[in-house]
Design a protein around this motif. Structure first.
Motif, PDB file in Angstrom:
ATOM      1  N   SER A   1      -2.792  57.427  -9.417  1.00  0.00           N
ATOM      2  CA  SER A   1      -3.890  55.916  -8.843  1.00  0.00           C
ATOM      3  C   SER A   1      -5.475  56.643  -8.410  1.00  0.00           C
ATOM      4  O   SER A   1      -6.392  55.249  -9.277  1.00  0.00           O
ATOM      5  N   ASN A   2      -5.717  57.825  -7.672  1.00  0.00           N
ATOM      6  CA  ASN A   2      -6.823  57.870  -7.262  1.00  0.00           C
ATOM      7  C   ASN A   2      -7.468  58.050  -8.672  1.00  0.00           C
ATOM      8  O   ASN A   2      -9.010  58.036  -9.235  1.00  0.00           O
ATOM      9  N   VAL A   3      -7.128  58.771  -9.787  1.00  0.00           N
ATOM     10  CA  VAL A   3      -7.384  59.878 -10.760  1.00  0.00           C
ATOM     11  C   VAL A   3      -8.472  58.346 -11.789  1.00  0.00           C
ATOM     12  O   VAL A   3      -9.460  58.569 -12.281  1.00  0.00           O
ATOM     13  N   LEU A   4      -7.911  57.675 -11.604  1.00  0.00           N
ATOM     14  CA  LEU A   4      -7.309  56.616 -12.528  1.00  0.00           C
ATOM     15  C   LEU A   4      -8.974  55.658 -11.784  1.00  0.00           C
ATOM     16  O   LEU A   4      -9.800  55.288 -12.995  1.00  0.00           O
ATOM     17  N   LYS A   5      -8.852  55.220 -11.524  1.00  0.00           N
ATOM     18  CA  LYS A   5     -10.072  54.495 -10.360  1.00  0.00           C
ATOM     19  C   LYS A   5     -11.205  54.836 -10.809  1.00  0.00           C
ATOM     20  O   LYS A   5     -12.272  54.820 -10.851  1.00  0.00           O
ATOM     21  N   ASN A   6     -11.492  56.666 -10.806  1.00  0.00           N
ATOM     22  CA  ASN A   6     -12.361  57.583 -11.005  1.00  0.00           C
ATOM     23  C   ASN A   6     -12.744  57.679 -12.382  1.00  0.00           C
ATOM     24  O   ASN A   6     -14.148  57.323 -12.807  1.00  0.00           O
ATOM     25  N   LEU A   7     -11.739  57.594 -12.926  1.00  0.00           N
ATOM     26  CA  LEU A   7     -11.906  57.341 -14.127  1.00  0.00           C
ATOM     27  C   LEU A   7     -12.569  56.110 -15.283  1.00  0.00           C
ATOM     28  O   LEU A   7     -13.395  56.504 -16.020  1.00  0.00           O
ATOM     29  N   ILE A   8     -11.972  55.069 -14.834  1.00  0.00           N
ATOM     30  CA  ILE A   8     -12.672  53.674 -15.110  1.00  0.00           C
ATOM     31  C   ILE A   8     -13.979  53.483 -14.143  1.00  0.00           C
ATOM     32  O   ILE A   8     -14.756  53.413 -15.584  1.00  0.00           O
ATOM     33  N   LYS A   9     -14.259  54.297 -13.282  1.00  0.00           N
ATOM     34  CA  LYS A   9     -15.295  54.517 -12.653  1.00  0.00           C
ATOM     35  C   LYS A   9     -16.735  55.208 -13.202  1.00  0.00           C
ATOM     36  O   LYS A   9     -17.563  54.197 -14.093  1.00  0.00           O
ATOM     37  N   TYR A  10     -16.276  56.063 -13.670  1.00  0.00           N
ATOM     38  CA  TYR A  10     -17.449  57.311 -14.847  1.00  0.00           C
ATOM     39  C   TYR A  10     -17.857  56.198 -15.882  1.00  0.00           C
ATOM     40  O   TYR A  10     -18.773  56.534 -15.990  1.00  0.00           O
ATOM     41  N   THR A  11     -16.403  55.909 -16.528  1.00  0.00           N
ATOM     42  CA  THR A  11     -16.523  55.171 -17.576  1.00  0.00           C
ATOM     43  C   THR A  11     -17.463  54.277 -17.487  1.00  0.00           C
ATOM     44  O   THR A  11     -18.071  54.154 -18.423  1.00  0.00           O
ATOM     45  N   ASN A  12     -17.428  53.375 -16.794  1.00  0.00           N
ATOM     46  CA  ASN A  12     -18.289  52.193 -16.633  1.00  0.00           C
ATOM     47  C   ASN A  12     -19.503  52.399 -16.040  1.00  0.00           C
ATOM     48  O   ASN A  12     -20.371  51.593 -15.949  1.00  0.00           O
ATOM     49  N   GLU A  13     -20.321  53.515 -15.883  1.00  0.00           N
ATOM     50  CA  GLU A  13     -21.467  54.384 -15.377  1.00  0.00           C
ATOM     51  C   GLU A  13     -22.677  53.089 -16.116  1.00  0.00           C
ATOM     52  O   GLU A  13     -22.601  53.859 -17.582  1.00  0.00           O
ATOM     53  N   THR A  14     -23.466  53.190 -15.740  1.00  0.00           N
ATOM     54  CA  THR A  14     -24.926  52.407 -16.076  1.00  0.00           C
ATOM     55  C   THR A  14     -25.117  53.795 -16.247  1.00  0.00           C
ATOM     56  O   THR A  14     -25.256  54.493 -15.693  1.00  0.00           O
ATOM     57  N   GLU A  15     -26.729  54.158 -17.296  1.00  0.00           N
ATOM     58  CA  GLU A  15     -27.820  55.533 -17.144  1.00  0.00           C
ATOM     59  C   GLU A  15     -28.008  55.368 -15.798  1.00  0.00           C
ATOM     60  O   GLU A  15     -28.119  56.516 -15.567  1.00  0.00           O
ATOM     61  N   GLU A  16     -28.333  54.200 -15.234  1.00  0.00           N
ATOM     62  CA  GLU A  16     -29.040  55.068 -13.786  1.00  0.00           C
ATOM     63  C   GLU A  16     -28.279  55.013 -12.711  1.00  0.00           C
ATOM     64  O   GLU A  16     -28.204  55.982 -12.283  1.00  0.00           O
ATOM     65  N   GLN A  17     -27.215  54.387 -12.978  1.00  0.00           N
ATOM     66  CA  GLN A  17     -26.075  54.951 -12.356  1.00  0.00           C
ATOM     67  C   GLN A  17     -25.609  55.990 -12.206  1.00  0.00           C
ATOM     68  O   GLN A  17     -25.416  56.692 -11.197  1.00  0.00           O
ATOM     69  N   LYS A  18     -25.612  56.931 -13.626  1.00  0.00           N
ATOM     70  CA  LYS A  18     -25.235  57.996 -13.842  1.00  0.00           C
ATOM     71  C   LYS A  18     -26.617  59.020 -13.612  1.00  0.00           C
ATOM     72  O   LYS A  18     -26.373  60.336 -12.742  1.00  0.00           O
ATOM     73  N   ARG A  19     -27.687  58.366 -13.916  1.00  0.00           N
ATOM     74  CA  ARG A  19     -28.751  59.537 -13.451  1.00  0.00           C
ATOM     75  C   ARG A  19     -28.769  59.955 -11.371  1.00  0.00           C
ATOM     76  O   ARG A  19     -28.823  60.822 -10.696  1.00  0.00           O
ATOM     77  N   LEU A  20     -28.507  58.518 -10.653  1.00  0.00           N
ATOM     78  CA  LEU A  20     -28.431  58.785  -9.615  1.00  0.00           C
ATOM     79  C   LEU A  20     -27.659  59.457  -9.321  1.00  0.00           C
ATOM     80  O   LEU A  20     -27.124  60.522  -7.715  1.00  0.00           O
ATOM     81  N   ARG A  21     -25.973  59.563  -9.399  1.00  0.00           N
ATOM     82  CA  ARG A  21     -24.990  60.743  -8.995  1.00  0.00           C
ATOM     83  C   ARG A  21     -25.799  61.801  -9.304  1.00  0.00           C
ATOM     84  O   ARG A  21     -24.727  62.401  -8.726  1.00  0.00           O
ATOM     85  N   LEU A  22     -25.679  61.958 -10.463  1.00  0.00           N
ATOM     86  CA  LEU A  22     -26.378  63.540 -11.110  1.00  0.00           C
ATOM     87  C   LEU A  22     -27.171  64.333  -9.950  1.00  0.00           C
ATOM     88  O   LEU A  22     -27.125  65.358  -9.765  1.00  0.00           O
ATOM     89  N   GLU A  23     -28.023  63.003  -9.550  1.00  0.00           N
ATOM     90  CA  GLU A  23     -29.378  63.645  -8.539  1.00  0.00           C
ATOM     91  C   GLU A  23     -28.693  64.354  -7.221  1.00  0.00           C
ATOM     92  O   GLU A  23     -28.883  65.189  -6.492  1.00  0.00           O
ATOM     93  N   LYS A  24     -27.366  63.272  -6.498  1.00  0.00           N
ATOM     94  CA  LYS A  24     -26.930  64.056  -5.472  1.00  0.00           C
ATOM     95  C   LYS A  24     -26.110  65.311  -5.441  1.00  0.00           C
ATOM     96  O   LYS A  24     -26.099  65.654  -4.764  1.00  0.00           O
ATOM     97  N   GLN A  25     -25.376  64.787  -6.683  1.00  0.00           N
ATOM     98  CA  GLN A  25     -24.853  66.209  -7.034  1.00  0.00           C
ATOM     99  C   GLN A  25     -25.689  67.672  -7.276  1.00  0.00           C
ATOM    100  O   GLN A  25     -25.165  68.598  -7.218  1.00  0.00           O
ATOM    101  N   ARG A  26     -27.124  67.616  -8.059  1.00  0.00           N
ATOM    102  CA  ARG A  26     -27.283  68.551  -7.542  1.00  0.00           C
ATOM    103  C   ARG A  26     -28.425  69.371  -6.109  1.00  0.00           C
ATOM    104  O   ARG A  26     -28.560  70.029  -6.437  1.00  0.00           O
ATOM    105  N   LYS A  27     -27.921  68.107  -5.453  1.00  0.00           N
ATOM    106  CA  LYS A  27     -28.482  68.624  -3.641  1.00  0.00           C
ATOM    107  C   LYS A  27     -27.238  68.881  -3.477  1.00  0.00           C
ATOM    108  O   LYS A  27     -28.359  70.248  -2.501  1.00  0.00           O
TER     109      LYS A  27
END
Length: 287
Positions: A99-125
């Motif tokens: 259920s948690n895997v599906l929740k994250n799969l759906i979350k990332y599928t629906n990401e906007t470009e801005e949300q994706k950019r912010l997430r990747l910035e956090k990962q790079r840190k």
């Protein structure tokens, strides 16, 4: 700097391929096996990495070097010998983890470009990307593969459930996924309903994938599960655009990769449980 284009070489033909167009190609599986560096005079083999928790990108094939005058040339650090696993075992995923895997799969599928950019910035840190990795060989480890096979028990020696790969399109699926559980998202093309057997076809154009629901699935599913699939099929026949998110084992049938799902809670139709989807579809005025 991210590599934006590569060369697709097959027989006597050479074609430039960029990140924006590769996913739309019907022959993507063939293309992925024949990619090379686009810099003149460099024949380094390349690979396409589809969108996952990071953006899609091209990268150099493992253990392959660019020519020294290539703009993408890098000097590899000397590697120690890779650690050898003592053994490979499988661990069955719990419904909660799925259920948690599906929740994250759906979350990332629906990401906007801005949300994706912010997430990747956090990962790079948190992580500093390295072009090579030095592996410590002082300890051996157990390689644990995720599975939804009900005949497999949980892994006693390693109680932490193994990570599950996420595939945001069936084009991301590959032979390395065989015999493991993965999470996948794509559009539903058709549904075939038989006695105690349902096959959902995912994909688009020439790229397709069968998802099977068989004996293990129906052994624990709700008694009216067939009626639910009939409702989903009716929605599809009414030209509704439907997506399937699921976690299942990757198998090969008739030389084609396929997914086998073993639990009702392992699927989402249009990001909802199948029981929720069928209720809302059957009761459009319900609030």
């Amino acid at each position: 700097m991210r590599i934006q284009k590569v060369l697709y070489k097959r027989d006597d033909s050479i074609e430039e391929i960029n990140l924006n167009e590769i996913e739309s190609r019907d022959d993507i599986e063939l293309i992925k096996r024949n990619l090379f560096c686009a810099f003149g005079g460099c024949s380094a083999k390349m690979e396409y990495v589809p969108r996952g928790v990071r953006v899609a990108h091209f990268r150099t094939w493992p253990k392959v070097d660019h020519t020294e005058d290539c703009k993408d040339f890098f000097k590899r650090e000397e590697k120690r010998k890779s650690k050898k696993n003592l053994a490979t075992t499988s661990a069955r995923l719990t419904d909660k983890h799925i259920s948690n895997v599906l929740k994250n799969l759906i979350k990332y599928t629906n990401e906007t470009e801005e949300q994706k950019r912010l997430r990747l910035e956090k990962q790079r840190k948190r992580y500093k990307e390295k072009k090579s990795q030095i592996v410590d060989t002082t300890t051996n480890s157990l390689n644990v593969l995720p599975t939804t096979d009900k005949s497999i028990s949980g892994n006693v020696e390693n109680p932490k459930e193994p990570p599950v790969k996420k595939r945001y399109s069936i084009s991301d699926l590959n032979e390395e996924d065989l015999n493991t559980a993965i999470a996948i998202h794509d559009n539903i093309l058709s549904i075939k309903i038989e006695v105690n057997r349902v096959v959902i076809l995912l994909g688009k154009d020439k790229l397709k994938l069968n998802v099977f629901f068989e004996e293990d699935f129906f052994a624990t599913a709700a008694k009216n599960i067939m009626n639910m699939f009939e409702v989903v099929n009716d929605a599809l026949e009414q030209k509704q655009q439907l997506t399937l998110d699921c976690v299942g084992n990757v198998e090969k049938r008739n030389d084609d990769l396929s997914i086998v799902v073993t639990g009702q809670n392992h699927i989402r139709i249009n990001q909802k449980t199948i029981e929720r989807f069928t209720f809302e579809y059957s009761n459009p005025n319900y609030k």
